[in-house]
Design an enzyme around this catalytic site. Sequence first.
Site, PDB file in Angstrom:
ATOM      1  N   ASP A   8       7.424  -6.042   3.385  1.00 20.94           N
ATOM      2  CA  ASP A   8       8.017  -6.665   4.572  1.00 20.94           C
ATOM      3  C   ASP A   8       8.721  -5.617   5.441  1.00 20.94           C
ATOM      4  O   ASP A   8       9.264  -4.635   4.911  1.00 20.94           O
ATOM      5  CB  ASP A   8       9.015  -7.734   4.114  1.00 20.94           C
ATOM      6  CG  ASP A   8       9.367  -8.698   5.229  1.00 20.94           C
ATOM      7  OD1 ASP A   8       8.692  -8.685   6.280  1.00 20.94           O
ATOM      8  OD2 ASP A   8      10.332  -9.466   5.050  1.00 20.94           O
ATOM      9  N   HIS A  25       2.432  -2.233  11.616  1.00 18.16           N
ATOM     10  CA  HIS A  25       1.432  -2.540  10.583  1.00 18.16           C
ATOM     11  C   HIS A  25       0.586  -1.295  10.271  1.00 18.16           C
ATOM     12  O   HIS A  25       0.229  -1.044   9.124  1.00 18.16           O
ATOM     13  CB  HIS A  25       0.540  -3.699  11.024  1.00 18.16           C
ATOM     14  CG  HIS A  25       1.287  -5.006  11.154  1.00 18.16           C
ATOM     15  ND1 HIS A  25       2.177  -5.457  10.206  1.00 18.16           N
ATOM     16  CD2 HIS A  25       1.293  -5.953  12.138  1.00 18.16           C
ATOM     17  CE1 HIS A  25       2.689  -6.621  10.581  1.00 18.16           C
ATOM     18  NE2 HIS A  25       2.177  -6.942  11.762  1.00 18.16           N
ATOM     19  N   LEU A 119      -6.415   2.272 -12.386  1.00 22.48           N
ATOM     20  CA  LEU A 119      -5.419   1.380 -11.769  1.00 22.48           C
ATOM     21  C   LEU A 119      -6.170   0.194 -11.195  1.00 22.48           C
ATOM     22  O   LEU A 119      -7.220   0.354 -10.576  1.00 22.48           O
ATOM     23  CB  LEU A 119      -4.667   2.114 -10.638  1.00 22.48           C
ATOM     24  CG  LEU A 119      -3.840   1.241  -9.682  1.00 22.48           C
ATOM     25  CD1 LEU A 119      -2.627   0.645 -10.408  1.00 22.48           C
ATOM     26  CD2 LEU A 119      -3.356   2.051  -8.476  1.00 22.48           C
TER      27      LEU A 119
HETATM   28  C1  FPP Z   1       5.305  -8.178   6.774  1.00 20.55           C
HETATM   29  O1  FPP Z   1       6.005  -7.491   7.778  1.00 20.55           O
HETATM   30  C2  FPP Z   1       4.019  -7.524   6.585  1.00 20.55           C
HETATM   31  C3  FPP Z   1       2.830  -8.134   6.782  1.00 20.55           C
HETATM   32  C4  FPP Z   1       2.702  -9.536   7.219  1.00 20.55           C
HETATM   33  C5  FPP Z   1       1.563  -7.403   6.618  1.00 20.55           C
HETATM   34  C6  FPP Z   1       1.529  -6.302   5.624  1.00 20.55           C
HETATM   35  C7  FPP Z   1       0.422  -5.396   5.972  1.00 20.55           C
HETATM   36  C8  FPP Z   1       0.407  -4.058   5.805  1.00 20.55           C
HETATM   37  C9  FPP Z   1       1.465  -3.356   5.087  1.00 20.55           C
HETATM   38  C10 FPP Z   1      -0.686  -3.187   6.327  1.00 20.55           C
HETATM   39  C11 FPP Z   1      -2.074  -3.556   5.974  1.00 20.55           C
HETATM   40  C12 FPP Z   1      -2.290  -3.746   4.515  1.00 20.55           C
HETATM   41  C13 FPP Z   1      -3.150  -3.026   3.762  1.00 20.55           C
HETATM   42  C14 FPP Z   1      -3.317  -3.341   2.335  1.00 20.55           C
HETATM   43  C15 FPP Z   1      -3.922  -1.888   4.292  1.00 20.55           C
HETATM   44  P1  FPP Z   1       6.431  -8.291   9.069  1.00 20.55           P
HETATM   45  O2  FPP Z   1       5.382  -8.164  10.089  1.00 20.55           O
HETATM   46  O3  FPP Z   1       6.781  -9.710   8.714  1.00 20.55           O
HETATM   47  O4  FPP Z   1       7.732  -7.492   9.482  1.00 20.55           O
HETATM   48  P2  FPP Z   1       9.076  -8.088  10.091  1.00 20.55           P
HETATM   49  O5  FPP Z   1       9.695  -8.961   9.028  1.00 20.55           O
HETATM   50  O6  FPP Z   1       9.878  -6.869  10.350  1.00 20.55           O
HETATM   51  O7  FPP Z   1       8.707  -8.845  11.323  1.00 20.55           O
END
Ligand code: FPP
Length: 230
Positions: A8, A25, A119
């Site tokens: 997150d 992202h 893994l």
């Molecule tokens: C939450 O942060 C994160 C996500 C909804 C997406 C996670 C995706 C990645 C880390 C990148 C792609 C994944 C892979 C496996 C290559 P948020 O957007 O809710 O952040 P915020 O809480 O700060 O708004």
Amino acid sequence: MHIAIIMDGNGRWATRRGRARTVGHREGAKAVRKIVESARRLEIDILTLYAFSSNNWGRPRSEVDALLHLLQRYLISETRRCAAQSIRIKVIGRRDRLSRSLMRTIEQTEEATASCNRLNLRIAVDYSARQSIAAAAQILQRSPDNDQAAFSNALGCAIHSANGSPSVDLLIRTGGEKRLSDFLLWECAYAELSFTDCLWPDFDETAFEAALEDYRHRNRRFGRLAAGAV
Ligand code: FPP
């Protein structure tokens, strides 16, 4: 050892820098690469990453498209590297709402890494623990077995997980929130929980090792008494 991570904080990471959320992202995907390498080096057995929850479909279309595109690019670019490092990739979650192109990429990645055993990297996409549990219950209705092991297997089937639904030992959540957000609810029954304010793109090997070090000092009792207690 099974570690699960709720990654997150990508959006806030970008917003704080005056950038679009999708930039966060992209940085998050870079952090994924590093943490996967660390997990392999640290001889973790299973790493499950929450990449896209079923509720994430409710985000603006442009962000949903960017996230799924990023995921596809990650799978395409990492498959060969993971195969070379004996990292098996499995995508868990629903498949019926993903594009054909993404589905094909997922299948190619899973096939190319199927015999890897160093893994087990599981990436949760269109994943909801509640939906999975409901789907597993439906599968079990048609089966004579209804014990915990059978449920665990049914849950594995419901989310396309090759190795069933292994218990999580350590669940890490970055980004400061302290909740499970519909992630691996059955598998986390006795997981140790680790919450950090660090935003996901900043989560590096040092932070990962610190969470593991803290975990090693936890006293896991699974409802029993500590060794030596009267
Ligand atoms: C939450 O942060 C994160 C996500 C909804 C997406 C996670 C995706 C990645 C880390 C990148 C792609 C994944 C892979 C496996 C290559 P948020 O957007 O809710 O952040 P915020 O809480 O700060 O708004």
